[in-house]
Enzyme design. Sequence first.
Site, PDB file in Angstrom:
ATOM      1  N   GLU A 128       0.802  -1.195   0.018  1.00  0.00           N
ATOM      2  CA  GLU A 128       0.138   0.089   0.011  1.00  0.00           C
ATOM      3  C   GLU A 128       0.934   1.153  -0.159  1.00  0.00           C
ATOM      4  O   GLU A 128       1.909   1.370   0.734  1.00  0.00           O
ATOM      5  CB  GLU A 128      -0.933  -0.046   1.304  1.00  0.00           C
ATOM      6  CG  GLU A 128      -2.003   1.018   1.032  1.00  0.00           C
ATOM      7  CD  GLU A 128      -2.865   1.155   2.192  1.00  0.00           C
ATOM      8  OE1 GLU A 128      -2.760   0.278   3.471  1.00  0.00           O
ATOM      9  OE2 GLU A 128      -3.834   2.061   2.431  1.00  0.00           O
ATOM     10  N   GLY A 268       3.055   2.661  10.626  1.00  0.00           N
ATOM     11  CA  GLY A 268       2.690   1.599  12.154  1.00  0.00           C
ATOM     12  C   GLY A 268       2.488   0.064  11.866  1.00  0.00           C
ATOM     13  O   GLY A 268       3.220  -0.591  12.250  1.00  0.00           O
ATOM     14  N   ALA A 269       1.505  -0.089  10.863  1.00  0.00           N
ATOM     15  CA  ALA A 269       1.254  -1.377  10.673  1.00  0.00           C
ATOM     16  C   ALA A 269       0.617  -1.472   9.213  1.00  0.00           C
ATOM     17  O   ALA A 269       0.167  -0.555   8.747  1.00  0.00           O
ATOM     18  CB  ALA A 269       0.521  -2.177  11.716  1.00  0.00           C
ATOM     19  N   MET A 270       0.507  -2.806   8.696  1.00  0.00           N
ATOM     20  CA  MET A 270      -0.351  -2.788   7.517  1.00  0.00           C
ATOM     21  C   MET A 270      -1.104  -4.028   7.492  1.00  0.00           C
ATOM     22  O   MET A 270      -0.617  -5.243   7.873  1.00  0.00           O
ATOM     23  CB  MET A 270       0.692  -2.925   6.396  1.00  0.00           C
ATOM     24  CG  MET A 270       0.074  -3.151   4.826  1.00  0.00           C
ATOM     25  SD  MET A 270      -1.088  -1.719   4.510  1.00  0.00           S
ATOM     26  CE  MET A 270      -2.039  -2.744   3.302  1.00  0.00           C
ATOM     27  N   GLU A 271      -2.512  -3.928   6.920  1.00  0.00           N
ATOM     28  CA  GLU A 271      -3.459  -4.764   7.006  1.00  0.00           C
ATOM     29  C   GLU A 271      -3.409  -5.997   5.784  1.00  0.00           C
ATOM     30  O   GLU A 271      -4.388  -6.653   5.515  1.00  0.00           O
ATOM     31  CB  GLU A 271      -4.686  -4.221   6.958  1.00  0.00           C
ATOM     32  CG  GLU A 271      -5.136  -3.627   5.617  1.00  0.00           C
ATOM     33  CD  GLU A 271      -4.932  -2.167   5.559  1.00  0.00           C
ATOM     34  OE1 GLU A 271      -3.961  -1.459   6.247  1.00  0.00           O
ATOM     35  OE2 GLU A 271      -5.574  -1.379   4.892  1.00  0.00           O
ATOM     36  N   HIS A 304      -6.941  -2.268  14.915  1.00  0.00           N
ATOM     37  CA  HIS A 304      -6.921  -1.398  13.725  1.00  0.00           C
ATOM     38  C   HIS A 304      -6.704  -2.366  12.837  1.00  0.00           C
ATOM     39  O   HIS A 304      -7.505  -2.368  11.753  1.00  0.00           O
ATOM     40  CB  HIS A 304      -6.016  -0.025  13.687  1.00  0.00           C
ATOM     41  CG  HIS A 304      -6.359   0.768  12.408  1.00  0.00           C
ATOM     42  ND1 HIS A 304      -6.850   1.900  12.543  1.00  0.00           N
ATOM     43  CD2 HIS A 304      -5.569   0.679  11.163  1.00  0.00           C
ATOM     44  CE1 HIS A 304      -6.833   2.435  11.133  1.00  0.00           C
ATOM     45  NE2 HIS A 304      -5.857   1.806  10.422  1.00  0.00           N
ATOM     46  N   GLU A 305      -5.655  -2.822  12.473  1.00  0.00           N
ATOM     47  CA  GLU A 305      -5.192  -3.472  11.379  1.00  0.00           C
ATOM     48  C   GLU A 305      -6.114  -4.876  11.215  1.00  0.00           C
ATOM     49  O   GLU A 305      -6.686  -5.104  10.174  1.00  0.00           O
ATOM     50  CB  GLU A 305      -3.643  -4.095  11.444  1.00  0.00           C
ATOM     51  CG  GLU A 305      -2.551  -3.150  11.593  1.00  0.00           C
ATOM     52  CD  GLU A 305      -2.962  -1.849  10.459  1.00  0.00           C
ATOM     53  OE1 GLU A 305      -3.444  -2.253   9.447  1.00  0.00           O
ATOM     54  OE2 GLU A 305      -2.452  -0.655  10.900  1.00  0.00           O
ATOM     55  N   GLU A 327      -9.866   4.110   5.965  1.00  0.00           N
ATOM     56  CA  GLU A 327      -9.243   4.627   7.150  1.00  0.00           C
ATOM     57  C   GLU A 327     -10.098   5.376   8.171  1.00  0.00           C
ATOM     58  O   GLU A 327      -9.716   5.301   9.595  1.00  0.00           O
ATOM     59  CB  GLU A 327      -7.780   5.440   6.710  1.00  0.00           C
ATOM     60  CG  GLU A 327      -6.905   4.484   5.822  1.00  0.00           C
ATOM     61  CD  GLU A 327      -6.368   3.439   6.565  1.00  0.00           C
ATOM     62  OE1 GLU A 327      -6.503   3.190   7.715  1.00  0.00           O
ATOM     63  OE2 GLU A 327      -5.561   2.408   5.858  1.00  0.00           O
TER      64      GLU A 327
HETATM   65  N1  TRP Z   1      -2.946   1.057   5.704  1.00  0.00           N
HETATM   66  C1  TRP Z   1      -2.141   1.169   6.812  1.00  0.00           C
HETATM   67  C2  TRP Z   1      -2.946   1.335   8.037  1.00  0.00           C
HETATM   68  O1  TRP Z   1      -3.749   2.211   8.078  1.00  0.00           O
HETATM   69  C3  TRP Z   1      -1.187   2.196   6.387  1.00  0.00           C
HETATM   70  C4  TRP Z   1       0.145   2.118   5.935  1.00  0.00           C
HETATM   71  C5  TRP Z   1       0.991   1.119   6.106  1.00  0.00           C
HETATM   72  C6  TRP Z   1       0.685   2.689   4.945  1.00  0.00           C
HETATM   73  N2  TRP Z   1       2.049   0.990   5.587  1.00  0.00           N
HETATM   74  C7  TRP Z   1       2.070   2.143   4.682  1.00  0.00           C
HETATM   75  C8  TRP Z   1       0.477   3.794   3.876  1.00  0.00           C
HETATM   76  C9  TRP Z   1       2.912   2.616   3.744  1.00  0.00           C
HETATM   77  C10 TRP Z   1       1.311   4.339   3.103  1.00  0.00           C
HETATM   78  C11 TRP Z   1       2.563   3.636   2.795  1.00  0.00           C
HETATM   79  O2  TRP Z   1      -2.779   0.945   8.737  1.00  0.00           O
HETATM   80 ZN    ZN Z   2      -5.591   1.791   8.344  1.00  0.00          ZN
END
Ligand code: TRP
Ligand code: ZN
Length: 887
Positions: A128, A268-271, A304-305, A327
């Site tokens: 993302e 922070g993290a990614m889903e 959140h994730e 979001e």
């Molecule tokens: N979708 C992720 C969140 O809201 C956001 C995110 C994680 C992101 N890594 C990223 C956005 C890198 C842009 C680039 O938890």
């Molecule tokens: Zn998110």
Amino acid sequence: MMRTEQPKMIALSDYRLPDYLIDETHLTFELYEDHALVHARLLMQRNPALDSSLPPLLLHGQALELLTLALDGQPLTAVEYQLSADALQVQPQHSRFELSSTVRIEPQNNTALEGLYKSSGMFCTQCEAEGFRKITYYLDRPDVMSRFTTTIHAEKHSYPILLSNGNPVAEGDSEDGRHWATWEDPFKKPAYLFAIVAGDLWCVEDTFITMSGREVALRMYVEPENIDKCQHGMDSLKKSMRWDEEVYGREYDLDIFMIVAVNDFNMGAMENKGLNIFNSSCVLAKAETATDAAHQRIESIVAHEYFHNWSGNRVTCRDWFQLSLKEGFTVFRDSEFSADMNSRVVKRIEDVAYLRTHQFAEDAGPMAHPVRPAQYMEISNFYTLTIYEKGAEVVRMLHTLLGAQTFRKGSDLYFERHDGQAVTCDDFIAAMESVSGTDLTQFKRWYSQAGTPQLHISDSYDAATQTYQLTVKQSCPDTPGQSNKLPFVIPLSMALLNAQGVALPLQLAGENTAIADERVLSITEAEQTFSFINVPEQPLPSLLRGFSAPVIMDYDYSRDDLVFLLQHDTDGFNRWEAGQQLALQAIEDVVGQLYETQEPMLDSRLVEVFRALLAQEDLDPAMLAEFIALPGTGYIIEQYEQADPLAIHQAREYVSDQLAYALKEPMLARYHALRKVSLQTPYVAQAEDIARRRLQNMLLAYLMRTDDLDIVDECVDQFGVSDNMTERLSALACLVNSPFHDEAEQALESFADRFADDPIVMDQWFSVQAAAVLPDGLERVQHLLHHPAFSIKNPNKVRAVIGAFSTQNTPNFHALDGSGYAFLADKVIELDALNPQIAARMISPLTRWQRYDLHQQEMMQMQLKRIKNSGDLSADLFEVLEKSLAV
Ligand code: TRP
Ligand code: ZN
């Protein structure tokens, strides 16, 4: 990276359906130390929603070396396709076809941390928003959803664990000490949710039984040394899964849910579907290494994730203009979850303080944009406070206006209608309209108009007729590209208090009975008057309770009113808010006095009301801690058209010092009592204990201002003997900000000795020092950059040192000689060559130049121009500079 041409604007109004769809995506990764090969086999078709012509197929691709390309099994020669810096064009011959390619990439050299990269020896991905195009040629847009099958080959000894989305379906060993694994994700998904991980990871396992009785395997993969820091994250995950079943009726849909912790991560993290990847600082915790705040942050980010599995993954975004669809909604969901797990009022206070300090500043600055932007250059720049935090407030307002039950019906309908689809914010609103029978056309202005609305409220009471009139005016300032805003729909939660602080029944003219002692007025016009009847005495209004809308409200309370509300309002949030306004005014007094070169004087009402609160034994310590916390420097700066950050800092310090001296006795007594309990209680990250430690640490910070040597000893003691990072780090911060240099040095040294091998703890050690407000801060920061544990390639380190300095160290960052600004500019230039996303984020304090005095404005603009002329810039940084210098 687009460093040669000027990046183009992408507009929402240019949205077109994709020409082609990808039904199946078959990927094979061959991972090596100096490169990776990615084989992609895409089963594609002409989009059936469009006509039957076969336009050229344009695939996204960046920094890829194309090795082979075939259409329906026939290799294409160089004249049969066109390659550019960011696209591959081929001409399909049939409405259904198979496109195969092999590309070569170099994950080990990927410092941008987007696409496939290496983090402390493991391979991982971040796709993302548009990172998948750095992995293979693809239709890298969220409205192209495909079923993925992924095979990973890697050397077995260094990468025993091979993960991707979905379920594992096959694995095996191959020659030369290599092995492989195949994963299949049964759910269609956009490429931005794709992920792989390959590394030497240990795993903590648990299970969860869903509400329909299915057993889900839960796994957390971490580097071996972190295996004892998984419990809190795992507990948070299980709580989130249960909560989403109970509150939204949503259960998890795969048989496995995995979390992987990596040290190098931009956010922070990614889903990613079934395979969430976390910044290690946002998931790893144990009492000795992570503060209460970190524990709570982890709980909310894990939630959140996880919540994205429905709000984002099962129902995703049609295009990136709709980013807040997932979001904003998901932040609203995680904040409600945290409110249910902890103290609801404290959570609201924290969220509002954060929103008002940071999102309001964004909304008032050159980067202001609506919750649904109309255009952008670089989507990575739009993962903003406005998309996330204001977006969540917009969803919260819907929840307030429709009520919890109708809102739930609306979310059910939304998930039911759009499961498996890529949709828009309009679709979300349409579901809410369907279930409520309400026309939300005007409400949708929250999605299209940027800027923070202002509410001006006045009132009058007529004793003869026992009527009370409330007049509400709304307006919204112009923002870049937008002027003459139309009125918003603003839910105004309110009550009327009598002289005893009791909320009066509320009856509007025309109503037969009073319906409640708190109600939500719906403000829809530029100016509106509400007449309350049968009001027996002159009331004091309690307005915008619980911060029912993301607006700036002004009502002319006297300071005595504010004292009264802080002590008696029946809405906990508004009690806090009254105290904040009172403290703000007291600080503003001192700023004025410093200008007049008068002897500063603190309004004694602030001292006395704090004294009274401290003496109130039955007051929740969590609330007391919030009440006696002064508004942050960032928030105070936002209250001025043109702020003098140095005077504001000095005034806030002065007020803090005065409070400390005046209230030393009750504060010390309270501190001792709390510390005694802490010493006798094993660490638990639960609301009650967190509240105790927060109050204890806040009192210690005040008390250390009195320069009492006995208190310094107690601080050193708390630093040394605590079994938890919350008490230890607070004590360290007190010492580092105190004149007791030797004690501070000793503490810093022993801390670094003890935690040298733990990068997340060292981040805290770095940021405490980078934020220290004593003179010569820049020198100390320069020094930290040379510490062996610092690396400019690691975003957490950059945030801990450069970020903490430029956002928290007001007197040093804003130094009159401009040295703080020049330093940040140097670092941004250096960062941009490595990691454009981080460079574009770190520059943000300089983009707020209009908020400051002319001298500061000039120096900040000068640095922005210097960056702009420094050579080739990334699209990310270019966009931010263009916008900040345009005004
Ligand atoms: N979708 C992720 C969140 O809201 C956001 C995110 C994680 C992101 N890594 C990223 C956005 C890198 C842009 C680039 O938890
Ligand atoms: Zn998110």
